[in-house]
Design an enzyme around this catalytic site. Sequence first.
Site, PDB file in Angstrom:
ATOM      1  N   LEU A 179      36.435  -9.944 -77.990  1.00 25.39           N
ATOM      2  CA  LEU A 179      36.550  -8.559 -78.453  1.00 25.39           C
ATOM      3  C   LEU A 179      35.331  -7.750 -78.046  1.00 25.39           C
ATOM      4  O   LEU A 179      35.461  -6.618 -77.562  1.00 25.39           O
ATOM      5  CB  LEU A 179      36.725  -8.528 -79.975  1.00 25.39           C
ATOM      6  CG  LEU A 179      36.690  -7.148 -80.646  1.00 25.39           C
ATOM      7  CD1 LEU A 179      37.763  -6.241 -80.071  1.00 25.39           C
ATOM      8  CD2 LEU A 179      36.853  -7.287 -82.157  1.00 25.39           C
ATOM      9  N   TYR A 190      35.326  -7.337 -74.083  1.00 23.26           N
ATOM     10  CA  TYR A 190      36.462  -6.493 -73.670  1.00 23.26           C
ATOM     11  C   TYR A 190      36.232  -5.044 -74.080  1.00 23.26           C
ATOM     12  O   TYR A 190      36.451  -4.117 -73.285  1.00 23.26           O
ATOM     13  CB  TYR A 190      37.741  -7.023 -74.310  1.00 23.26           C
ATOM     14  CG  TYR A 190      38.968  -6.170 -74.062  1.00 23.26           C
ATOM     15  CD1 TYR A 190      39.609  -6.189 -72.828  1.00 23.26           C
ATOM     16  CD2 TYR A 190      39.482  -5.351 -75.068  1.00 23.26           C
ATOM     17  CE1 TYR A 190      40.739  -5.412 -72.597  1.00 23.26           C
ATOM     18  CE2 TYR A 190      40.610  -4.569 -74.851  1.00 23.26           C
ATOM     19  CZ  TYR A 190      41.235  -4.601 -73.611  1.00 23.26           C
ATOM     20  OH  TYR A 190      42.346  -3.827 -73.395  1.00 23.26           O
ATOM     21  N   HIS A 191      35.809  -4.848 -75.315  1.00 24.85           N
ATOM     22  CA  HIS A 191      35.605  -3.496 -75.831  1.00 24.85           C
ATOM     23  C   HIS A 191      34.549  -2.741 -75.030  1.00 24.85           C
ATOM     24  O   HIS A 191      34.790  -1.622 -74.560  1.00 24.85           O
ATOM     25  CB  HIS A 191      35.203  -3.585 -77.304  1.00 24.85           C
ATOM     26  CG  HIS A 191      34.850  -2.265 -77.932  1.00 24.85           C
ATOM     27  ND1 HIS A 191      35.626  -1.140 -77.793  1.00 24.85           N
ATOM     28  CD2 HIS A 191      33.794  -1.885 -78.688  1.00 24.85           C
ATOM     29  CE1 HIS A 191      35.073  -0.128 -78.438  1.00 24.85           C
ATOM     30  NE2 HIS A 191      33.955  -0.561 -78.986  1.00 24.85           N
ATOM     31  N   HIS A 192      33.391  -3.341 -74.839  1.00 22.72           N
ATOM     32  CA  HIS A 192      32.290  -2.645 -74.162  1.00 22.72           C
ATOM     33  C   HIS A 192      32.587  -2.410 -72.687  1.00 22.72           C
ATOM     34  O   HIS A 192      32.234  -1.357 -72.150  1.00 22.72           O
ATOM     35  CB  HIS A 192      30.990  -3.439 -74.330  1.00 22.72           C
ATOM     36  CG  HIS A 192      30.368  -3.263 -75.672  1.00 22.72           C
ATOM     37  ND1 HIS A 192      29.377  -2.335 -75.928  1.00 22.72           N
ATOM     38  CD2 HIS A 192      30.606  -3.882 -76.859  1.00 22.72           C
ATOM     39  CE1 HIS A 192      29.032  -2.391 -77.193  1.00 22.72           C
ATOM     40  NE2 HIS A 192      29.759  -3.321 -77.790  1.00 22.72           N
TER      41      HIS A 192
END
Length: 327
Positions: A67, A70-72
């Site tokens: 997470l 993937y998010h950054h």
Amino acid sequence: MLCSYMCIEAGLQAYQNGYSIVPCNPFDTKNPPIGQVLYIFYLSKILDFLDTVFIILGKKWQQLSFLHVYHHTSIFLFYWLNLHVGFDGDIYLTILLNGFIHTVMYTYYFVSMHTQNVWWKEFLTLSQMVQFVAMNAQALWLLYSGCTSFPHNLVVGYLYYILSMLALFGMFYIKSYKRTALVAVKDASGKVEKVRVEKIEKELKAAMPALEHVVCVGEGQSSLSAILSLKTKPNSNELSAVALEADVASSATTTNEACTQAAWKQYCQAGINKVNSVRSKDVGKVKSFFIAGQSFSSAGGELTTGGKLDRKGISTKYASEIAALYK
């Protein structure tokens, strides 16, 4: 401060240029009012990569989740696309919402440096999910209202991207805050019974105010055992004022000292006896325990990034100590 500025600036620019909360706002391709703050927002996503750098340098691998990466990575790439294609109009809302959420998030980080008990951290994750719902509501409105001011293909990609973020944060929320802890314990006849241990852990903490965390273990065993951690100063193994003021005849000032002292063991045993006395079934009684020699933390592998107990990590880290309880 930067996140607060971007949130306020996006809102002011939208207000001054007559943009509405209702999607399908004007899109100025020549002099976009939102263009400057969007560029600053895009650059701020580069700064967000410092989180990853610090995690790697600190070898805090527990925090380097899918997470997180993937998010950054994805949000940086998506706002590069926005900067070149979707640089005005309804994009203001994402900057306003995301700037506000990050302001709250960094406030949480600051507060957590001074205390381990931040009661509202669960609501921070919930607020992030509410943000994603609002963003998807905006995207759906743009798609199904016939609006042509914002690039159509970008809205479609944005919708699916935010849906993926909502799903990942939802799974993180359930794992960190809502999963019920069950321990399968054998009764006197050998029958396995799954015990809900969270209530027992709360009762033990209430009986012993000097405790910060309690973890019940004993999967497949004939009784429950408990791993206890004492209250400490933030980011330290020094006992907190609450622990030092407990009714314990001990000179210990750190968890490492307290975990071996008879006085602290007597204190914990008395609390366990008190809780056991009101439980009718033996499978729900704690028969043995040990005091951890250090405070629990996400860096140490005992807590999740959300601040909840990482039971699997704890069982792995203290495997030998747990095994010794059942010899």
